[in-house]
Design an enzyme around this catalytic site. Structure first.
Site, PDB file in Angstrom:
ATOM      1  N   HIS A  99      25.947 -27.542 -35.133  1.00  0.00           N
ATOM      2  CA  HIS A  99      25.017 -27.273 -36.346  1.00  0.00           C
ATOM      3  C   HIS A  99      25.077 -25.686 -36.679  1.00  0.00           C
ATOM      4  O   HIS A  99      25.451 -24.874 -35.955  1.00  0.00           O
ATOM      5  CB  HIS A  99      23.793 -27.349 -36.038  1.00  0.00           C
ATOM      6  CG  HIS A  99      23.379 -28.902 -35.170  1.00  0.00           C
ATOM      7  ND1 HIS A  99      23.738 -28.832 -33.821  1.00  0.00           N
ATOM      8  CD2 HIS A  99      22.901 -29.769 -35.558  1.00  0.00           C
ATOM      9  CE1 HIS A  99      23.210 -30.255 -33.626  1.00  0.00           C
ATOM     10  NE2 HIS A  99      22.861 -30.600 -34.650  1.00  0.00           N
ATOM     11  N   ASP A 102      23.351 -23.620 -34.309  1.00  0.00           N
ATOM     12  CA  ASP A 102      23.938 -23.159 -33.163  1.00  0.00           C
ATOM     13  C   ASP A 102      24.810 -21.970 -33.312  1.00  0.00           C
ATOM     14  O   ASP A 102      25.063 -21.377 -32.200  1.00  0.00           O
ATOM     15  CB  ASP A 102      24.887 -24.136 -32.464  1.00  0.00           C
ATOM     16  CG  ASP A 102      24.081 -25.665 -32.811  1.00  0.00           C
ATOM     17  OD1 ASP A 102      23.189 -25.819 -32.672  1.00  0.00           O
ATOM     18  OD2 ASP A 102      25.047 -26.678 -32.998  1.00  0.00           O
TER      19      ASP A 102
END
Ligand code: XLS
Ligand code: NI
Ligand code: NI
Length: 433
Positions: A99, A102
């Protein structure tokens, strides 16, 4: 080189008899299974969020992991990427997933977050050139930040819809730039807590239009990968609009997207929905929307999406049997959406969790392939439906209800109940495990 995994050499296949913890017993990338390399069957991916971004919290306590890259500067984000690719080199798995949240620090504004993402995507691109791992899928985190607490595309506030659109667009661009093979949407907040404050009809309409816009944009930029929805029945939302595969399929048909969007099926989510993992895979395959899987397991007592590493090959063999029967993955793969337990602090734990998960899946694949190759289960299944091969039976499906009904008197039909042979077939399965 960082020194996080110091001393851990690349993991090699040594076979089931090895005493070496840091070796594969079953995963042997080049071994041919049903005419294809094991690596190409399994298409393993490591999930950036669980392995490198998650701090080890639970509802009762915060961070337990002490990682040198934790923090929100770009330097630390680059260190995180360095460590990630060092782990990918050790495991040798072909893919990873992330993502936006992240891989990059959140900025003070959208523009800053986007700049951070673009910068780290360049860095990941360089990493990909120098290393083996490639992007299986990218996705946007539309659930952690408080702006998304009432949903992303389904938020009552149209400004959040716009923000979600900008975020997904940025992540689709990033995924496209990195050559990602899929783009995933998991609607963690696309649901509701209470009907008392919710316009369910409007929220579903907005979610449907959003997904159409995603598909339109995919074609506009020439992204060749698959768009995948990841079903989950609840957690964090009380009611989620993408409950399970059947619900998602109905949603796709409603918005004319059943030929455009597939599903990313997660073991733990299937269980939360009251299904088995293999049921969800088989249903998706039968509907023509099977895309990819998130591999993990839940704790069977707690009833939460605990995202543990798989460790039971017998259970996974049923899932891989359905994947093989469906012809295997195309753009999809086996993504470990799995995290360590919060007491598993060491670098070794991170490696060995994946080694165990990869071995569990490889062993499951081999069992499933052997049973499929033997044809025994398929022959039994075929025999059970053999009555439908007769012209009279086939004719019923094109004729009317009255015509089907008329057969009963004309042919003196009194159905003869037959054994479903479940235990015999379970015994057959066990012989291949
Ligand atoms: C959470 C989901 C999430 C998706 C990606 O339960 O599984 O990790 O896979 O957003
Ligand atoms: Ni998932
Ligand atoms: Ni999950």
């Amino acid at each position: 080189m960082t020194d996080f995994f110091k001393g851990i050499a690349p993991i090699r296949h040594e076979g089931p008899e090895t005493a070496n913890e840091f070796a594969f017993r079953h995963y042997n990338p080049d071994e041919i299974v049903l005419g294809k390399r094991m690596e190409d069957h399994l298409r393993f991916a490591v999930a950036y969020w669980h392995s490198f971004a998650w701090p080890g919290g639970d509802p009762f306590g915060g961070q337990t992991f002490d990682r040198p890259w934790f923090g929100d500067t770009m330097d630390l984000a680059r260190m995180k990427a360095d460590v990630a690719f060092e782990m990918f080199d050790i495991l040798g798995q072909p893919f990873y997933c992330f993502h936006d949240a992240d891989v990059r620090p959140e900025g003070a504004t959208f523009a800053e977050s986007k700049r951070n993402l673009d910068e780290i995507v360049d860095y990941l691109g360089q990493k990909q050139e120098a290393h083996k791992a490639r992007l299986l899928w990218g996705t946007a985190n539309l659930f952690s930040h408080r702006r998304f607490m009432a949903g992303a595309a389904t938020n009552p506030d149209p400004d959040v819809y716009a923000y979600a659109a900008a975020t997904v667009k940025a992540n689709m661009d990033a995924t496209h730039r990195l050559g990602g093979q899929n783009y995933v949407l998991w609607g963690g907040r696309e649901g509701y807590e209470t009907l008392l404050n919710t316009d369910l009809k409007a929220e579903r309409q907005h979610a449907g239009r959003f997904l159409q816009q995603v598909v339109e944009y995919k074609h506009k930029i020439g992204f060749k990968g698959a768009i995948l929805i990841e079903p989950k029945p609840q957690e964090p939302s009380k009611h989620q609009y993408d409950y399970d595969v059947a619900t998602v399929y109905g949603f796709l048909v409603e918005f004319g997207l059943e030929k455009e969007v597939k599903v990313n099926i997660e073991q733990g989510h299937a269980i939360l929905a009251g299904h088995s993992f293999e049921h969800e895979i088989a249903l998706a395959a039968s509907l023509g929307i099977f895309g990819s899987i998130d591999m993990n397991r839940n704790d069977y007592q707690s009833g939460w999406d605990t995202d543990q590493f798989p460790n039971n090959h017998a259970e996974k063999a049923l899932a891989f049997y359905e994947i093989l029967r469906a012809g295997g993955y195309t753009t999809g793969g086996t993504n470990f959406d799995a995290k360590l337990r919060r007491q598993s602090l060491d670098a070794e734990d991170l490696i060995l969790a994946h080694v165990g998960g990869m071995d569990t899946c490889a062993r499951a694949l081999k069992c499933a392939a052997a049973l499929l190759e033997s044809g025994e289960l398929e022959a039994a299944r075929k025999a059970r439906y053999a009555g439908w091969d007769t012209p009279a039976a086939k004719a019923m499906l094109v004729g009317t209800l009255e015509q089907a009904a008329a057969r009963v008197t004309a042919e003196g039909i009194e159905p003869e109940p037959r054994s479903g042979r479940q235990e015999r077939l379970e015994n057959l399965w066990n012989r291949y495990l």
